[in-house]
Design a protein around this motif. Structure first.
Motif, PDB file in Angstrom:
ATOM      1  N   GLU A 153       5.210   7.313  -8.780  1.00  0.00           N
ATOM      2  CA  GLU A 153       6.225   6.391  -8.277  1.00  0.00           C
ATOM      3  C   GLU A 153       6.190   6.334  -6.755  1.00  0.00           C
ATOM      4  N   ARG A 154       6.157   5.118  -6.218  1.00  0.00           N
ATOM      5  CA  ARG A 154       6.236   4.925  -4.771  1.00  0.00           C
ATOM      6  C   ARG A 154       7.700   4.959  -4.343  1.00  0.00           C
ATOM      7  N   VAL A 155       7.982   5.658  -3.248  1.00  0.00           N
ATOM      8  CA  VAL A 155       9.339   5.786  -2.744  1.00  0.00           C
ATOM      9  C   VAL A 155       9.338   5.479  -1.245  1.00  0.00           C
ATOM     10  N   GLU A 156      10.194   4.558  -0.827  1.00  0.00           N
ATOM     11  CA  GLU A 156      10.340   4.270   0.592  1.00  0.00           C
ATOM     12  C   GLU A 156      11.219   5.334   1.235  1.00  0.00           C
ATOM     13  N   ARG A 157      10.759   5.856   2.366  1.00  0.00           N
ATOM     14  CA  ARG A 157      11.511   6.904   3.063  1.00  0.00           C
ATOM     15  C   ARG A 157      12.052   6.361   4.383  1.00  0.00           C
ATOM     16  N   PRO A 158      13.296   6.711   4.740  1.00  0.00           N
ATOM     17  CA  PRO A 158      13.861   6.223   5.991  1.00  0.00           C
ATOM     18  C   PRO A 158      13.144   6.813   7.203  1.00  0.00           C
ATOM     19  N   GLY A 159      12.734   5.931   8.105  1.00  0.00           N
ATOM     20  CA  GLY A 159      12.128   6.391   9.346  1.00  0.00           C
ATOM     21  C   GLY A 159      10.758   7.009   9.214  1.00  0.00           C
ATOM     22  N   GLY A 160      10.084   6.762   8.100  1.00  0.00           N
ATOM     23  CA  GLY A 160       8.765   7.342   7.931  1.00  0.00           C
ATOM     24  C   GLY A 160       7.951   6.571   6.919  1.00  0.00           C
ATOM     25  N   PRO A 161       6.684   6.943   6.743  1.00  0.00           N
ATOM     26  CA  PRO A 161       5.846   6.234   5.775  1.00  0.00           C
ATOM     27  C   PRO A 161       6.322   6.462   4.350  1.00  0.00           C
ATOM     28  N   ALA A 162       5.967   5.548   3.473  1.00  0.00           N
ATOM     29  CA  ALA A 162       6.326   5.686   2.061  1.00  0.00           C
ATOM     30  C   ALA A 162       5.650   6.914   1.463  1.00  0.00           C
ATOM     31  N   ALA A 163       6.262   7.431   0.422  1.00  0.00           N
ATOM     32  CA  ALA A 163       5.718   8.584  -0.286  1.00  0.00           C
ATOM     33  C   ALA A 163       5.431   8.212  -1.732  1.00  0.00           C
ATOM     34  N   VAL A 164       4.687   9.055  -2.387  1.00  0.00           N
ATOM     35  CA  VAL A 164       4.460   8.944  -3.827  1.00  0.00           C
ATOM     36  C   VAL A 164       4.975  10.224  -4.478  1.00  0.00           C
ATOM     37  N   VAL A 165       5.804  10.065  -5.488  1.00  0.00           N
ATOM     38  CA  VAL A 165       6.231  11.205  -6.291  1.00  0.00           C
ATOM     39  C   VAL A 165       5.374  11.198  -7.546  1.00  0.00           C
ATOM     40  N   LEU A 166       4.595  12.252  -7.700  1.00  0.00           N
ATOM     41  CA  LEU A 166       3.642  12.352  -8.800  1.00  0.00           C
ATOM     42  C   LEU A 166       4.149  13.380  -9.799  1.00  0.00           C
ATOM     43  N   GLY A 167       4.411  12.938 -11.024  1.00  0.00           N
ATOM     44  CA  GLY A 167       4.921  13.830 -12.055  1.00  0.00           C
ATOM     45  C   GLY A 167       3.878  14.130 -13.112  1.00  0.00           C
ATOM     46  N   ILE A 168       3.877  15.374 -13.582  1.00  0.00           N
ATOM     47  CA  ILE A 168       2.956  15.811 -14.629  1.00  0.00           C
ATOM     48  C   ILE A 168       3.763  16.574 -15.672  1.00  0.00           C
ATOM     49  N   GLY A 169       3.632  16.184 -16.918  1.00  0.00           N
ATOM     50  CA  GLY A 169       4.276  16.901 -18.019  1.00  0.00           C
ATOM     51  C   GLY A 169       3.236  17.315 -19.041  1.00  0.00           C
ATOM     52  N   LEU A 170       3.246  18.580 -19.442  1.00  0.00           N
ATOM     53  CA  LEU A 170       2.239  19.094 -20.372  1.00  0.00           C
ATOM     54  C   LEU A 170       2.890  19.951 -21.450  1.00  0.00           C
ATOM     55  N   ASN A 171       2.506  19.730 -22.693  1.00  0.00           N
ATOM     56  CA  ASN A 171       2.937  20.578 -23.802  1.00  0.00           C
ATOM     57  C   ASN A 171       2.027  21.795 -23.861  1.00  0.00           C
ATOM     58  N   VAL A 172       2.597  22.963 -23.705  1.00  0.00           N
ATOM     59  CA  VAL A 172       1.784  24.186 -23.692  1.00  0.00           C
ATOM     60  C   VAL A 172       1.920  24.950 -25.007  1.00  0.00           C
ATOM     61  N   THR A 173       3.145  25.326 -25.383  1.00  0.00           N
ATOM     62  CA  THR A 173       3.310  26.180 -26.572  1.00  0.00           C
ATOM     63  C   THR A 173       4.112  25.509 -27.679  1.00  0.00           C
ATOM     64  N   LEU A 174       4.253  24.186 -27.649  1.00  0.00           N
ATOM     65  CA  LEU A 174       4.993  23.522 -28.728  1.00  0.00           C
ATOM     66  C   LEU A 174       4.355  23.838 -30.076  1.00  0.00           C
ATOM     67  N   ARG A 175       5.220  24.144 -31.046  1.00  0.00           N
ATOM     68  CA  ARG A 175       4.777  24.391 -32.405  1.00  0.00           C
ATOM     69  C   ARG A 175       4.813  23.085 -33.194  1.00  0.00           C
ATOM     70  N   GLU A 176       4.153  23.091 -34.341  1.00  0.00           N
ATOM     71  CA  GLU A 176       4.020  21.853 -35.123  1.00  0.00           C
ATOM     72  C   GLU A 176       5.378  21.237 -35.420  1.00  0.00           C
ATOM     73  N   GLU A 177       6.351  22.058 -35.790  1.00  0.00           N
ATOM     74  CA  GLU A 177       7.666  21.522 -36.149  1.00  0.00           C
ATOM     75  C   GLU A 177       8.458  21.039 -34.937  1.00  0.00           C
ATOM     76  N   GLU A 178       7.996  21.330 -33.734  1.00  0.00           N
ATOM     77  CA  GLU A 178       8.703  20.911 -32.520  1.00  0.00           C
ATOM     78  C   GLU A 178       8.128  19.648 -31.897  1.00  0.00           C
TER      79      GLU A 178
END
Length: 292
Positions: A153-178
């Motif tokens: 996501e691009r985010v405009e910042r006051p008084g400075g250059p725009a930023a990017v917020v980069l999100g990562i979501g990973l399933n590590v130990t989810l079980r089959e029923e979850e």
């Protein structure tokens, strides 16, 4: 979540210990590192929402990382939401301020995919591949299951250059029923040799720093940085018949043949006509009448 919810207790599931924030900060936040701070919170709605709000207020600098043990309103592309049990995965966001031409920022989620897949393959020994544009899949047996996703996501910042917020979501130990939906998976279910979240988080952030540095040093050029070559090599979408569900409920059928300079997926349809797709859902089709 109620005050008596057992998931409030970080030791309620001994197979899912909490992250060691102090150790992670010592390992990752260094003078020469991209990462300037690392914060771990017990629970939040969305790490991307939180960091984007900070950036919009001018309170976030490049390299800030926010990790949640639990997300109650995690966000994916197209405003989709999802949740997972506490401490069952990696839910993180980072602030980046790319000093490269803005038209090349569309490569950031693909770059993050390359960094994530290479870190998981190397560290966990899993057969990790990418589905355009932002899904992380793991192969086991004759299946491909989604274990994660990336949101940029691009985010405009006051008084400075725009930023990017980069999100990562990973399933590590989810079980089959979850698992939240059919077709989902986790590293544990795929038989990964490492599911320790501290180890995986360090690997992902170090890999992201490496790939982001290459891309930034090449002024965002996907060819010179090696990002396009790496993405093409690890993308399970390329070379397959797919259905692209586009905004407005339009659909395209074709073979995914390339990723263009803007990070768009190029489909080849009838009579060799090629069309780039910049947004939409991609469905991998099995051989047969559906993909004909």
């Amino acid at each position: 979540m109620t005050p008596n919810d057992p998931s409030d207790n970080p030791w309620s599931d001994l197979e899912r210990p909490p992250l060691n924030a102090a150790s992670l900060s010592r390992a990752l936040v260094r003078p020469e590192s991209l990462w300037t701070s690392l914060e771990v919170v017990d629970s939040t709605g969305s790490t991307n929402t939180d960091l984007a709000a900070r950036a919009a207020r001018g309170e976030a600098r490049e390299g800030q990382v926010l990790v949640a043990e639990r997300q109650t309103a995690g966000r994916g592309r197209l405003e989709r939401t999802w949740t997972a049990p506490a401490r069952s995965g990696l839910f993180l966001s980072a602030v980046l301020v790319p000093e490269v031409p803005a038209e090349r920022w569309s490569w950031l989620p693909l770059l993050a995919g390359v960094a994530t897949a290479s870190a998981l393959s190397r560290t966990a020994g899993a057969d990790v591949v990418l589905k355009w544009p932002n899904d992380v899949l793991v192969r086991f047996g004759d299946e491909e299951r989604k274990i994660g996703g990336i949101l940029s996501e691009r985010v405009e910042r006051p008084g400075g250059p725009a930023a990017v917020v980069l999100g990562i979501g990973l399933n590590v130990t989810l079980r089959e029923e979850e698992l939240p939906v059919p077709g989902a998976g986790s590293l544990a279910l795929a038989g990964a040799r490492v599911t320790d979240r501290d180890t995986l988080l360090r690997a992902v952030l170090r890999s992201l720093q490496e790939w982001y540095g290459r891309w930034r040093d090449a002024d965002g050029d996907p060819e010179a940085s090696g990002v396009r070559e790496a993405y093409t090599a690890g993308c399970a979408t390329l070379g397959r018949r797919v259905r692209a569900v586009l905004p407005g409920e339009r659909e395209l059928l074709g073979e995914a043949v390339a990723v263009d300079d803007g990070g768009r997926l190029v489909l080849a349809g009838g009579e060799g006509v090629q069309q780039p797709v910049g947004a939409g859902d991609i469905v991998h089709l099995r051989p047969g009448p559906e993909g004909a």
